[in-house]
Design an enzyme around this catalytic site. Sequence first.
Site, short mmCIF file in Angstrom:
data_model
loop_
_atom_site.label_atom_id
_atom_site.label_comp_id
_atom_site.label_asym_id
_atom_site.label_seq_id
_atom_site.Cartn_x
_atom_site.Cartn_y
_atom_site.Cartn_z
N CYS A 95 0.86 -1.18 0.00
CA CYS A 95 0.00 0.00 0.00
C CYS A 95 0.90 1.23 0.00
O CYS A 95 1.60 1.49 0.99
CB CYS A 95 -0.86 -0.02 1.26
SG CYS A 95 -1.90 1.44 1.45
N CYS B 206 -0.81 3.55 -6.62
CA CYS B 206 -1.74 2.98 -5.64
C CYS B 206 -2.03 1.58 -6.16
O CYS B 206 -2.33 1.41 -7.35
CB CYS B 206 -3.02 3.81 -5.58
SG CYS B 206 -4.40 2.97 -4.75
N1 DGL Z 1 -3.98 0.45 -2.27
C1 DGL Z 1 -3.53 1.51 -1.46
C2 DGL Z 1 -2.36 2.26 -2.05
O1 DGL Z 1 -1.54 1.63 -2.67
C3 DGL Z 1 -4.53 2.31 -0.70
C4 DGL Z 1 -5.76 2.76 -1.37
C5 DGL Z 1 -6.74 3.35 -0.36
O2 DGL Z 1 -7.07 2.64 0.59
O3 DGL Z 1 -7.13 4.51 -0.55
O4 DGL Z 1 -2.22 3.45 -1.90
#
Ligand code: DGL
Length: 246
Positions: A72, A174
């Site tokens: 993440c 993301c």
């Molecule tokens: N998948 C995550 C990232 O890489 C977070 C997305 C979220 O929860 O807003 O930033």
Amino acid sequence: MSKQIAVFDSGVGGISTLKEMEKLMPAEDFVYYADNLNAPYGVRSHDEIRLLALRSMDKIAAANPKAIVVACNTVTEVCIGDIRRAYPDVPVFGLQPAVKPAPKRTLVLVTEATASSAAFREFVARHDGAYVFPLAEAAGMIERGESDGKLTEYLAERFSGINKAEFSSAVLGCTHYVLKKRCFAAALGLPLYDGNAGLAKHVAGALAVKNLLARGRQKGGVRINLSDCSTSEFAKYAAFCGGCAP
Ligand code: DGL
């Protein structure tokens, strides 16, 4: 049973990272943790994200994994240091937007929380030709399972104000976006980059150096652990994973 590699994201996005790690480390057992009850994180304050991520980490660390992979970008940018300080005995790896390999000028697509984090701003400032472009709705739409059509429409509308000819590439900063690469390709028409394969390579190399890599020919397994483990949520995650055990 040998120790597992824990992979963490707010929601489904980190499954794209998990897939790259399975390719490079097929004998490993993985456990995929998502705080889907509180996803998306990217629209929350940094304090909230830190609190939620550390709460999930307590659960993850209690299972004694051989490594924790923060799949993440948002959590990495907001609080990877806090996580490392809280668990000094476990190797913690974090994903960052793949700004380095992307040809300049590049659009760096991220959540709002990533865009406003000091660590990320410093990181981007070190890379000429990188332009940060926050997307407030995209991760939430992907987490909710909105159709490709709706997501592409939202993206096209968000990108309508930019002159795409001025850019050579875009970074999917993301992990949720990586799962829907086709929508980003359709809306943007630029070559897309992400950090998943690079992180998987880094994790495999670091574990090999510590002699922690699983050996043998037998394929490892993937388990799913969700903060909202209702049947429909579990089915959604299992479908993205291509079949996993709870
Ligand atoms: N998948 C995550 C990232 O890489 C977070 C997305 C979220 O929860 O807003 O930033």
